[in-house]
Design an enzyme around this catalytic site. Structure first.
Site, PDB file in Angstrom:
ATOM      1  N   ASP A  50       4.884   1.374  -3.656  1.00  0.00           N
ATOM      2  CA  ASP A  50       3.691   0.696  -4.144  1.00  0.00           C
ATOM      3  C   ASP A  50       4.001  -0.143  -5.385  1.00  0.00           C
ATOM      4  O   ASP A  50       3.146  -0.892  -5.868  1.00  0.00           O
ATOM      5  CB  ASP A  50       2.551   1.686  -4.403  1.00  0.00           C
ATOM      6  CG  ASP A  50       2.885   2.758  -5.422  1.00  0.00           C
ATOM      7  OD1 ASP A  50       4.024   2.797  -5.916  1.00  0.00           O
ATOM      8  OD2 ASP A  50       1.993   3.577  -5.723  1.00  0.00           O
ATOM      9  N   SER A  51       5.233  -0.079  -5.859  1.00  0.00           N
ATOM     10  CA  SER A  51       5.711  -1.003  -6.888  1.00  0.00           C
ATOM     11  C   SER A  51       5.588  -2.448  -6.438  1.00  0.00           C
ATOM     12  O   SER A  51       5.654  -3.367  -7.257  1.00  0.00           O
ATOM     13  CB  SER A  51       7.157  -0.678  -7.259  1.00  0.00           C
ATOM     14  OG  SER A  51       7.961  -0.552  -6.089  1.00  0.00           O
ATOM     15  N   ASP A  89       5.167   4.460   0.692  1.00  0.00           N
ATOM     16  CA  ASP A  89       4.297   5.077  -0.300  1.00  0.00           C
ATOM     17  C   ASP A  89       2.848   5.094   0.177  1.00  0.00           C
ATOM     18  O   ASP A  89       2.366   4.122   0.775  1.00  0.00           O
ATOM     19  CB  ASP A  89       4.340   4.275  -1.605  1.00  0.00           C
ATOM     20  CG  ASP A  89       5.336   4.818  -2.608  1.00  0.00           C
ATOM     21  OD1 ASP A  89       5.807   5.957  -2.436  1.00  0.00           O
ATOM     22  OD2 ASP A  89       5.659   4.096  -3.572  1.00  0.00           O
ATOM     23  N   LYS A 119       5.520   8.950   1.245  1.00  0.00           N
ATOM     24  CA  LYS A 119       5.774   9.523  -0.073  1.00  0.00           C
ATOM     25  C   LYS A 119       4.465   9.563  -0.844  1.00  0.00           C
ATOM     26  O   LYS A 119       3.691   8.599  -0.813  1.00  0.00           O
ATOM     27  CB  LYS A 119       6.799   8.718  -0.869  1.00  0.00           C
ATOM     28  CG  LYS A 119       7.107   9.323  -2.254  1.00  0.00           C
ATOM     29  CD  LYS A 119       8.253   8.625  -2.954  1.00  0.00           C
ATOM     30  CE  LYS A 119       7.852   7.307  -3.545  1.00  0.00           C
ATOM     31  NZ  LYS A 119       6.838   7.448  -4.642  1.00  0.00           N
ATOM     32  N   GLU A 187      11.292  11.226 -11.374  1.00  0.00           N
ATOM     33  CA  GLU A 187      11.287   9.965 -12.121  1.00  0.00           C
ATOM     34  C   GLU A 187      11.132  10.216 -13.611  1.00  0.00           C
ATOM     35  O   GLU A 187      10.216  10.903 -14.052  1.00  0.00           O
ATOM     36  CB  GLU A 187      10.162   9.051 -11.639  1.00  0.00           C
ATOM     37  CG  GLU A 187      10.136   7.717 -12.384  1.00  0.00           C
ATOM     38  CD  GLU A 187       9.250   6.664 -11.761  1.00  0.00           C
ATOM     39  OE1 GLU A 187       9.126   5.573 -12.336  1.00  0.00           O
ATOM     40  OE2 GLU A 187       8.673   6.930 -10.687  1.00  0.00           O
TER      41      GLU A 187
END
Length: 276
Positions: A50-51, A89, A119, A187
């Site tokens: 989703d970045s 995502d 994810k 992360e």
């Protein structure tokens, strides 16, 4: 499993089986078909993150990413992959309400993109949802530490799990592994904590700003290629400076157009076709 010799894409169980092996798991994000083709067979899995909202759509965070955006980019990446596994995502708001909502949206993403797994972010509170999904045929990659969809409650893009907070993240990791996640993204956590989690749980850890001791690594491809230059996290290594190269090329093009040096004779067409 070797990404350089693999003929077909792995499945989530194949990624799980790479836990503790000599060859770490390799992953990058991708959002387009051409980029996916460059990674295919080199990365063990490719993540449609989703970045994409920040990298390609100019959003200030991932919170504005929609299911439709994830489907569009997931379909594009799927067209470029035959030898790397596709993971996608789940965007903010598509799974937090509960297991039933999560299943509806996860199954939709898998059905419309061909992804092998989804994810989702969150700690032990997501264990029930992960168990619900995996029991119904949806493989789940979990994600703890800095969870970008929660930046408003985390207070920004800060390192997570320092000091006593590390015990809570370790408990989260165990809960998610026990719930059936096949891998866990860590992360922006201290390296010692990442190593501790990696040693303690039975599923692979995928580091991004974590530790070289994780079972694998993932980066945002535009970060590591120097294409996304809005900011550079400490954990990003730039393997190229393609953004600078592209800017220089655009300047050169503009200069030649304004000087009428482009197009040159070899770039235009004559009145008559040349004799064959």
């Amino acid at each position: 499993m070797s990404a350089t010799t693999r003929k077909t894409a792995p499945l989530p169980d194949d990624i799980r089986a790479m836990k503790g092996t000599a060859a770490p798991i390799v992953s990058l994000t991708a959002y387009t078909t051409p980029m996916a083709r460059l990674m295919d067979g080199i990365c063990d899995f490719v993540l449609v993150g989703d970045s994409v909202g920040m990298v390609l759509h100019g959003l200030s965070s991932t919170l504005g990413v929609t299911m439709e955006m994830m489907e569009l980019h997931g379909q594009a990446v799927a067209r470029g992959l035959t030898r790397s596994m596709l993971v996608i995502d789940m965007p903010f708001g598509s799974y937090e309400e509960g297991p039933a909502q999560a299943f509806r949206n996860a199954s939709r993403l898998m059905r419309t993109t061909g992804a092998a797994a989804v994810k989702l972010e969150g700690g032990a509170h997501m264990a029930e949802t992960i168990a619900f999904l995996t029991a119904r045929g949806v493989p789940v990659m979990a994600h703890i530490g800095l969870t970008p969809q929660s930046i408003n409650t985390l207070g920004g893009y800060k390192v997570q799990g320092r000091g006593a907070a590390g015990d809570a993240l370790l408990a989260d990791a165990h809960a998610l592994a026990d719930a059936g996640a096949f891998a866990l993204v860590l992360e922006k956590v201290p390296a010692s904590l990442a190593d501790r989690i990696t040693a303690d749980i039975g599923i692979p850890t995928i580091g991004i700003g974590a530790s070289a001791g994780c079972d694998g690594q993932v980066l945002v491809v535009d970060d590591m290629l120097g294409l996304f230059t809005a900011f550079k996290p400490k954990f990003v290594k730039r393997y190229a400076t393609l953004g600078e190269d592209a800017e220089a090329a655009i300047h050169a093009y503009a200069e030649e157009v304004r000087a009428r040096r482009f197009p040159a004779p070899e770039h235009v067409f004559a009145d008559e076709a040349p004799a064959s």
